[in-house]
Motif scaffolding. Sequence first.
Motif, mmCIF file in Angstrom:
data_model
loop_
_atom_site.group_PDB
_atom_site.id
_atom_site.type_symbol
_atom_site.label_atom_id
_atom_site.label_comp_id
_atom_site.label_asym_id
_atom_site.label_seq_id
_atom_site.Cartn_x
_atom_site.Cartn_y
_atom_site.Cartn_z
ATOM 1 N N SER A 1 0.815 -1.221 0.000
ATOM 2 C CA SER A 1 0.000 0.000 0.000
ATOM 3 C C SER A 1 0.847 1.269 0.000
ATOM 4 O O SER A 1 0.366 2.329 -0.387
ATOM 5 N N LYS A 2 2.131 1.181 0.376
ATOM 6 C CA LYS A 2 2.979 2.378 0.332
ATOM 7 C C LYS A 2 3.145 2.873 -1.110
ATOM 8 O O LYS A 2 3.504 4.023 -1.334
ATOM 9 N N MET A 3 2.836 2.025 -2.069
ATOM 10 C CA MET A 3 2.933 2.410 -3.472
ATOM 11 C C MET A 3 1.580 2.863 -4.022
ATOM 12 O O MET A 3 1.475 3.206 -5.193
ATOM 13 N N GLY A 4 0.561 2.838 -3.180
ATOM 14 C CA GLY A 4 -0.787 3.176 -3.622
ATOM 15 C C GLY A 4 -1.248 4.548 -3.170
ATOM 16 O O GLY A 4 -0.560 5.268 -2.452
ATOM 17 N N LYS A 5 -2.415 4.894 -3.621
ATOM 18 C CA LYS A 5 -3.072 6.141 -3.241
ATOM 19 C C LYS A 5 -4.554 5.844 -3.051
ATOM 20 O O LYS A 5 -5.083 4.908 -3.622
ATOM 21 N N ARG A 6 -5.188 6.660 -2.246
ATOM 22 C CA ARG A 6 -6.634 6.627 -2.093
ATOM 23 C C ARG A 6 -7.165 8.012 -2.439
ATOM 24 O O ARG A 6 -6.492 9.006 -2.231
ATOM 25 N N VAL A 7 -8.366 8.050 -2.935
ATOM 26 C CA VAL A 7 -9.039 9.326 -3.169
ATOM 27 C C VAL A 7 -10.276 9.331 -2.279
ATOM 28 O O VAL A 7 -11.141 8.464 -2.394
ATOM 29 N N ALA A 8 -10.313 10.302 -1.363
ATOM 30 C CA ALA A 8 -11.438 10.429 -0.434
ATOM 31 C C ALA A 8 -12.458 11.394 -1.023
ATOM 32 O O ALA A 8 -12.095 12.454 -1.541
ATOM 33 N N PHE A 9 -13.729 11.030 -0.951
ATOM 34 C CA PHE A 9 -14.830 11.820 -1.500
ATOM 35 C C PHE A 9 -15.662 12.402 -0.357
ATOM 36 O O PHE A 9 -15.982 11.692 0.595
ATOM 37 N N ASP A 10 -15.984 13.666 -0.485
ATOM 38 C CA ASP A 10 -16.908 14.312 0.438
ATOM 39 C C ASP A 10 -17.693 15.312 -0.389
ATOM 40 O O ASP A 10 -17.217 16.419 -0.657
ATOM 41 N N GLY A 11 -18.874 14.880 -0.851
ATOM 42 C CA GLY A 11 -19.645 15.722 -1.759
ATOM 43 C C GLY A 11 -18.820 15.980 -3.016
ATOM 44 O O GLY A 11 -18.258 15.051 -3.592
ATOM 45 N N PRO A 12 -18.657 17.241 -3.414
ATOM 46 C CA PRO A 12 -17.880 17.543 -4.623
ATOM 47 C C PRO A 12 -16.361 17.568 -4.378
ATOM 48 O O PRO A 12 -15.585 17.667 -5.312
ATOM 49 N N ASP A 13 -15.939 17.490 -3.121
ATOM 50 C CA ASP A 13 -14.515 17.570 -2.785
ATOM 51 C C ASP A 13 -13.818 16.229 -2.949
ATOM 52 O O ASP A 13 -14.400 15.168 -2.698
ATOM 53 N N ARG A 14 -12.553 16.292 -3.374
ATOM 54 C CA ARG A 14 -11.712 15.106 -3.530
ATOM 55 C C ARG A 14 -10.393 15.371 -2.820
ATOM 56 O O ARG A 14 -9.804 16.448 -2.968
ATOM 57 N N ARG A 15 -9.915 14.385 -2.080
ATOM 58 C CA ARG A 15 -8.649 14.518 -1.375
ATOM 59 C C ARG A 15 -7.833 13.262 -1.638
ATOM 60 O O ARG A 15 -8.311 12.148 -1.451
ATOM 61 N N VAL A 16 -6.587 13.426 -2.085
ATOM 62 C CA VAL A 16 -5.706 12.302 -2.369
ATOM 63 C C VAL A 16 -4.908 11.969 -1.106
ATOM 64 O O VAL A 16 -4.332 12.863 -0.475
ATOM 65 N N ILE A 17 -4.899 10.693 -0.756
ATOM 66 C CA ILE A 17 -4.178 10.203 0.420
ATOM 67 C C ILE A 17 -3.114 9.239 -0.067
ATOM 68 O O ILE A 17 -3.416 8.261 -0.757
ATOM 69 N N ASP A 18 -1.871 9.531 0.266
ATOM 70 C CA ASP A 18 -0.764 8.656 -0.117
ATOM 71 C C ASP A 18 -0.647 7.494 0.855
ATOM 72 O O ASP A 18 -0.861 7.649 2.054
ATOM 73 N N GLY A 19 -0.264 6.306 0.315
ATOM 74 C CA GLY A 19 0.023 5.165 1.167
ATOM 75 C C GLY A 19 1.336 5.387 1.885
ATOM 76 O O GLY A 19 2.040 6.344 1.586
ATOM 77 N N PRO A 20 1.703 4.563 2.840
ATOM 78 C CA PRO A 20 1.020 3.322 3.213
ATOM 79 C C PRO A 20 -0.224 3.595 4.049
ATOM 80 O O PRO A 20 -0.382 4.671 4.606
ATOM 81 N N PHE A 21 -1.076 2.603 4.093
ATOM 82 C CA PHE A 21 -2.321 2.715 4.830
ATOM 83 C C PHE A 21 -2.259 1.865 6.092
ATOM 84 O O PHE A 21 -1.634 0.808 6.112
ATOM 85 N N ALA A 22 -2.918 2.333 7.127
ATOM 86 C CA ALA A 22 -2.936 1.623 8.410
ATOM 87 C C ALA A 22 -3.797 0.367 8.310
ATOM 88 O O ALA A 22 -4.440 0.112 7.287
ATOM 89 N N GLU A 23 -3.825 -0.381 9.384
ATOM 90 C CA GLU A 23 -4.649 -1.590 9.476
ATOM 91 C C GLU A 23 -4.309 -2.604 8.406
ATOM 92 O O GLU A 23 -5.139 -2.939 7.556
ATOM 93 N N THR A 24 -3.087 -3.096 8.444
ATOM 94 C CA THR A 24 -2.612 -4.075 7.469
ATOM 95 C C THR A 24 -3.615 -5.197 7.261
ATOM 96 O O THR A 24 -3.880 -5.612 6.135
#
Length: 145
Positions: A49-72
Amino acid sequence: MRVMVMVKATEDSEEGIMPPAKLFEDMGKFNEELVQAGIMLSGDGLKPSKMGKRVAFDGPDRRVIDGPFAETRELVAGYWIWEVKDMDEAVAWVKRCPNPMMTPSEIEIRPFYEMEDFAEIASPEGQASHDRAAEGLAAQQKSKG
């Protein structure tokens, strides 16, 4: 019935530690069995996941979250897509699988929604849009194959 079979991540897989050659061979043999049985439609391993990204949605807003991600234990390290007659058949195949990790691990099986599951909410326009997308995917696969 189509199912996604997800190999859950472990600390080792999140560190990018490659499996020993024997495990790699055993998994290859298992994949061959799945293909020969007409079960496996696709499958792949996923990089940590350290090589991945997530995109968080909140209505029209988008936020990019870089890995790594918690909770293996909640992350996916690999997947298959299988066509099986029912969940019992999927479970039987997973029980035949070599342990995909070098430590204790889990595999999760989840059925896909099929278009008939949306019959109550699908408008003719929505159905037509999904049909065109499916036809386009099939054409792409045919041209690549």
